[in-house]
Structure formats: structure tokens, C-alpha cells
Design a protein around this motif. Structure first.
Motif, PDB file in Angstrom:
ATOM      1  N   ASP A  26      35.310  44.654  43.166  1.00 27.68           N
ATOM      2  CA  ASP A  26      34.969  45.462  44.335  1.00 27.68           C
ATOM      3  C   ASP A  26      33.555  45.123  44.813  1.00 27.68           C
ATOM      4  O   ASP A  26      32.656  44.888  44.019  1.00 27.68           O
ATOM      5  N   LYS A  27      33.402  45.067  46.143  1.00 23.51           N
ATOM      6  CA  LYS A  27      32.099  44.811  46.771  1.00 23.51           C
ATOM      7  C   LYS A  27      31.518  43.456  46.376  1.00 23.51           C
ATOM      8  O   LYS A  27      30.322  43.307  46.165  1.00 23.51           O
ATOM      9  N   THR A  28      32.388  42.481  46.258  1.00 20.89           N
ATOM     10  CA  THR A  28      31.953  41.094  46.111  1.00 20.89           C
ATOM     11  C   THR A  28      32.403  40.345  47.365  1.00 20.89           C
ATOM     12  O   THR A  28      32.958  40.933  48.280  1.00 20.89           O
ATOM     13  N   GLN A  29      32.180  39.039  47.393  1.00 22.13           N
ATOM     14  CA  GLN A  29      32.632  38.236  48.522  1.00 22.13           C
ATOM     15  C   GLN A  29      33.714  37.249  48.115  1.00 22.13           C
ATOM     16  O   GLN A  29      33.897  36.191  48.720  1.00 22.13           O
ATOM     17  N   ILE A  30      34.461  37.636  47.097  1.00 18.76           N
ATOM     18  CA  ILE A  30      35.611  36.840  46.668  1.00 18.76           C
ATOM     19  C   ILE A  30      36.640  36.788  47.800  1.00 18.76           C
ATOM     20  O   ILE A  30      36.926  37.798  48.435  1.00 18.76           O
ATOM     21  N   ILE A  31      37.165  35.602  48.068  1.00 23.33           N
ATOM     22  CA  ILE A  31      38.154  35.481  49.146  1.00 23.33           C
ATOM     23  C   ILE A  31      39.539  35.106  48.625  1.00 23.33           C
ATOM     24  O   ILE A  31      40.504  35.141  49.386  1.00 23.33           O
ATOM     25  N   HIS A  32      39.643  34.776  47.344  1.00 27.73           N
ATOM     26  CA  HIS A  32      40.962  34.542  46.750  1.00 27.73           C
ATOM     27  C   HIS A  32      40.820  34.508  45.237  1.00 27.73           C
ATOM     28  O   HIS A  32      39.719  34.376  44.692  1.00 27.73           O
ATOM     29  N   LEU A  33      41.946  34.611  44.545  1.00 28.69           N
ATOM     30  CA  LEU A  33      41.966  34.556  43.089  1.00 28.69           C
ATOM     31  C   LEU A  33      42.415  33.180  42.617  1.00 28.69           C
ATOM     32  O   LEU A  33      43.316  32.587  43.222  1.00 28.69           O
ATOM     33  N   PRO A  34      41.843  32.670  41.527  1.00 26.32           N
ATOM     34  CA  PRO A  34      42.349  31.423  40.945  1.00 26.32           C
ATOM     35  C   PRO A  34      43.641  31.700  40.176  1.00 26.32           C
ATOM     36  O   PRO A  34      43.864  32.809  39.682  1.00 26.32           O
ATOM     37  N   ALA A  35      44.470  30.723  40.070  1.00 21.26           N
ATOM     38  CA  ALA A  35      45.753  30.891  39.371  1.00 21.26           C
ATOM     39  C   ALA A  35      45.555  31.225  37.900  1.00 21.26           C
ATOM     40  O   ALA A  35      46.438  31.817  37.264  1.00 21.26           O
ATOM     41  N   GLU A  36      44.388  30.872  37.365  1.00 26.67           N
ATOM     42  CA  GLU A  36      44.126  31.103  35.937  1.00 26.67           C
ATOM     43  C   GLU A  36      44.069  32.583  35.573  1.00 26.67           C
ATOM     44  O   GLU A  36      44.086  32.935  34.373  1.00 26.67           O
ATOM     45  N   ILE A  37      44.020  33.448  36.558  1.00 24.91           N
ATOM     46  CA  ILE A  37      44.035  34.889  36.283  1.00 24.91           C
ATOM     47  C   ILE A  37      45.292  35.270  35.496  1.00 24.91           C
ATOM     48  O   ILE A  37      45.285  36.195  34.687  1.00 24.91           O
TER      49      ILE A  37
END
Length: 522
Positions: A26-37
């Protein structure tokens, strides 16, 4: 990682954190998740707030999807899932259609918060999802700072479990009706065609505890008794907030056939309804024995709170539990109760800019619990006191001791802040009678005060990620996030609701919003 506003990319190495149980972006500037999640097989809580949006051609996009295919379904022990995106992000329109079916694999899931662009996409959700604590925003809405909802009412909505926000809808699709049936809180925002809530089906809304209506331009009345037959209307409703409804004429039209209709209502706020002329009929007000807070502002056609009409039912006492009454900017208000006995438990009265209210009946000021009357000094001194009711002395001396003058050079709203809590219980969000009633009609999951509150829904990119807040008209409102436990009470600060329009309820925030007034309209 929550609050790391310059954090823009989650590295693939995150997959090595095999024992990680909570990931909060939350409240970051992440724009997508890596597949490694998907390798985080012990993850129990996942919070994504993907606000950044630069358009399709932006170099900042390194992935065409926000959450890669197959990632969510691999998180088998996930209990809490919240995904917030900018509603203008075109990637989500396709990505959400992949994510929704994957939720079926999350057998441990307890809470879920999602933005769903179209009602028909609700069909992709597994049926068991409505037995969980869900928070859904549905509809093609634009991210905005200014909201038609009242800030305190919006906060109560965010604290509620099993909530649905339906934005800019046209008609009421059956998918929405199906979700409402399992919802405890409904926020109808900027609906384009609805005229009253009967279109949802009265049995579908009978378990609602919180209802917010804002900027529904075609709505003329909230409920129409002609369509309710013998059914209960809002038998579990605790809080009703209505704001910026330009064509609303009344709260309830027609006869109410059941004594349980609105029988649990504790807080009613009406804000900026220019055509509203009738608030309470005798048939309606007879059911409101538990109402504790009443706040009315900016309703220029209201001449009295109770409209007697031709009804013969004029004996008895009305609003016996009412503690706080706020009346602001009601230029045509002449009488509060039309001579009826009302509010014997009143403790707080706030009146501002009601120039035609020139006297009080003894039936309106009968409370022995009255602690304070706030108003303009000139208005108070000009009041007339009927000799037939008050005697030759006129104004009782006890009222002078509790009158508190409003300083018109200071913030009017903050001076009328009585901080009245509508829930006196200590056990949770609802009183025991309400909980029993809710369980009877809802037959879903019980309210669990110990359950962690998931991220609330919404979209506040421009406020949260920029260092500046610009709102084109006062009051300017900013918000911050402050840690707090799971919501347990539905309380109402009756005057906070009049701090003009606050931020939109369009983005999930883990905790309720705290509002700071930087300027006022007064």
C-alpha cells in the motif's frame, strides 16, 4: 513495504522469501507484480495498491498485466486479499477477468477487496465469496478527489464488513442485486437512473446496516411504501446518509405497513437536498424510536421536521431516544415538531442560519437532559416565548445557562461538533437485538470484531502519491492514514458530515480516513 512511496519495482528475488506471511504494498509506486510471487506459498495477506498510471505507451510499464496469470491461485493459504488499481488503468479491464476465477482456489480466504469495472464480471466470482467479508467497488468510475459522500459517513462505510459501492450505474443489473443481498453496507454513488431503492427488491436490502446515497440525480424518494406491501423496510439499518440529491423530495412516500421499518435507525444525515420538503411524516417517525442523531443541512424547502398533514395520530412522544439535533442553513424552517412532543432525551442542539425559526414549543424543549444549545447570539436573543406555554416570565432562566453562542468568525462546523457516538455498546459494531435480527434475515457470516479489516476500496492516486493536494473549491481536505484496529463501532460525529465534500471513496486504504479541514465554506 507500506508507505515506501518511491518504491517502484518488486524484484524477482522476492520469491526466495518462502516463509513470508504478509506482503503490504500500500502507498508504493508498484505497477505490477512479478510472477515469482507465486512462490510465496506461506503468504496469508496480500495488499496491492497500484496507483501509478502513465498510459499504454509509457516506458514505466514493464508488463502488460498487473498480476500475472496463475499467481493468485498458487497462494493456497491466503486469508486476506486486497487489490486496488487506478480505475483508468486499461490493463485491469482484461486482468481482472483472469484473476476472478482464480479466487476459487483460495480455500482459506476470509477477506477480499477488489475494484470490478463492470457488473457482469461479478458472475466470474465463485459463489462462496459472498460468505466472506468482501469489499467491492463496481462500476466505471473516474478517480477524483472531491466526493459527494459525507466524510464521516464514508468512513463508517469503510468500517463496515460486506460492503458494496456501486458507482455511476444505469438501472440495477441482477448481478448487483445478488451482491446487495449479502451486503451489510451499500454506497450508491452517482447513479444515473434510479428513482428509489425499491428497484433493488426490498428483501435484498433488508439486512443493510449502513446506507450512503450521493449524487443520484434522478432519485425522488428513498423508499416507496407502495412497493413494500407488508414487507419490512430497512429493519436492520443503523445509519442513513443522503447527500447532494438534487431531485429528492422525501425519505419515504406512501404508507409504511410494518412497525419494524427503519426500526433500528440510529443516525440520519441529510445534506444539500434542494427539493427535499418532507423529512418525517407521522407514519414514518413513529418507527424511529431508536434514532439518536439527526443532522440536516442545506435543505431550503424544509419548513418543519415533522409534517403532520391530515393525519389524526398526533398524541404521544416521538424520537424518544434522540440525543443530538443539528440544523444548518434551513432558510424556510419555521417549526421543529409542529407542536408535537419530540425529543424528550435531547442533550445537544445546534442551530445555525435558520432565520425563520423564531420560537420553541415546550413540546420541543421538554428534555431534562439538555446540556447545550448552540446558535447565533442575535437569533437567540430575538426568540419569542409564548406566555401560554412558558408563562409570563418567558424564556426559562435555565436555558441561558446552557446556551453557547457561535463565533461567526471561526469555523462554524467545528463549533457544532458534539461528537455523539450512536453505539453505546462495547461488544462490536451492532447491538445484540440488531445482530439477532441481522442473522435472521442475512443468514451469512456473523460480524467478527476480531477479524482484521482488509484494505478499503477506492482510488486516490492524486492525493496519496503527490506531495500536494489541490481541490478547486473550499473546504480543502487532505487525509492521512493512521493505524487502528478493526472497526468495532458505528459511531457518528454528526457535524463532521457537514465539512463539505471530501475525498472519493474509490481506493482501498487499510485504515479509516482521518480528515483535516484546512478551510471552510463559512
Amino acid at each position: 513495504m507500506k508507505g515506501c512511496e518511491r518504491f517502484k519495482k518488486l524484484p524477482p528475488e522476492v520469491g526466495r522469501l518462502k516463509k513470508l506471511e504478509k506482503l503490504d504494498l500500500d502507498k508504493t509506486q508498484i505497477i505490477h507484480l512479478p510472477a515469482e510471487i507465486q512462490e510465496l506459498t506461506n503468504l496469508q495477506s496480500l495488499t496491492l495498491c497500484l496507483y501509478e498510471y502513465r498510459g499504454k505507451k509509457s516506458k514505466q510499464y514493464t508488463s502488460s498485466t498487473i498480476v500475472p496469470f496463475g499467481v493468485i491461485s498458487k497462494l493456497q493459504v491466503l486469508k486476506h486479499l486486497s487489490i486496488d488499481v487506478n480505475p483508468n488503468d486499461e490493463r485491469w479491464q482484461e486482468n481482472v477477468q483472469v484473476i476472478l476465477p482464480e479466487i476459487l482456489a483460495l480455500h482459506c480466504l476470509e477477506t477480499i477487496s477488489l475494484y470490478i469495472p463492470e457488473p457482469k464480471l461479478l458472475n466470474l466470482l465463485p459463489a462462496h465469496i459472498f460468505k466472506l467479508d468482501f469489499r467491492f467497488i463496481v462500476g466505471q468510475h473516474m478517480s477524483r478527489i472531491i466526493s459527494g459522500a459525507l466524510p464521516s459517513a464514508e468512513e463508517k462505510f469503510k468500517q463496515s464488513e460486506c460492503s458494496l459501492m456501486f458507482v455511476k450505474g444505469v438501472d440495477v443489473p441482477h448481478e448487483i442485486k445478488d451482491v446487495v443481498r449479502y451486503s451489510k453496507a451499500l454506497f450508491l454513488d452517482r447513479h444515473l437512473t434510479i428513482k428509489d431503492l425499491s428497484v433493488f427488491g426490498m428483501t435484498n436490502i433488508e439486512q443493510l446496516q449502513v446506507c450512503l446515497l450521493a449524487e443520484c440525480k434522478e432519485m425522488q424518494t428513498i423508499v416507496d411504501g407502495r412497493y413494500s406491501r407488508s414487507e419490512d423496510i430497512f429493519p436492520c439499518l443503523l445509519l442513513l446518509s443522503v447527500s447532494y440529491m438534487k431531485n429528492l423530495r422525501s425519505i419515504c412516500e406512501g404508507e409504511i405497513h410494518s412497525s419494524h421499518c427503519f426500526g433500528m435507525l440510529k443516525s440520519l444525515t441529510l445534506h444539500n437536498c434542494p427539493k427535499l420538503s418532507t423529512i418525517f411524516t407521522l407514519n414514518f417517525i413513529s418507527n424511529l424510536s431508536l434514532l439518536k442523531v439527526l443532522a440536516v443541512k442545506g435543505c431550503p424547502k424544509v419548513s418543519a421536521l415533522i409534517s403532520c398533514g391530515s393525519s389524526k395520530l398526533k398524541a404521544g412522544t416521538f424520537l424518544s431516544k434522540l440525543r443530538t439535533m443539528i440544523l444548518i442553513h434551513l432558510p424556510e424552517l419555521i417549526s421543529i415538531s409542529n407542536g408535537l412532543h419530540m425529543g424528550p432525551s435531547l442533550e445537544n442542539i445546534g442551530i445555525y442560519d435558520c432565520p425563520k425559526l423564531q420560537s420553541f414549543s415546550k413540546m420541543e424543549l421538554s428534555s431534562k437532559n439538555l446540556k447545550i444549545i448552540k446558535g447565533e447570539t442575535k437569533w437567540w436573543e430575538a426568540l419569542t416565548w409564548s406566555e401560554a406555554e412558558w408563562g409570563k416570565i418567558g424564556q426559562p432562566s435555565m436555558f441561558d445557562s446552557i446556551f453557547s453562542p457561535i463565533n461567526q468568525e471561526a469555523d462554524i462546523i467545528s463549533q457544532l461538533d458534539f461528537n455523539d457516538d450512536i453505539d453505546d455498546s462495547t461488544g462490536g459494531m451492532v447491538d445484540e437485538p440488531l445482530q439477532a435480527s441481522s442473522e435472521r434475515v442475512f443468514k451469512g457470516t456473523k460480524l467478527n470484531a476480531n477479524r482484521p479489516t482488509p484494505l478499503q476500496l477506492g482510488s486516490r492516486k492524486s492525493v496519496m502519491n503527490s506531495g500536494k493536494t489541490h481541490i478547486p473549491r473550499p473546504p480543502v481536505l487532505i487525509h492521512s492514514h493512521k493505524s487502528s484496529g478493526p472497526a468495532k463501532n458505528i459511531d457518528t460525529n454528526p457535524l463532521e458530515v457537514f465539512h463539505s465534500r471530501g475525498s472519493s471513496g474509490a481506493c482501498p486504504v487499510e485504515q479509516p480516513l482521518l480528515w483535516t479541514t484546512l478551510a471552510t465554506t463559512h
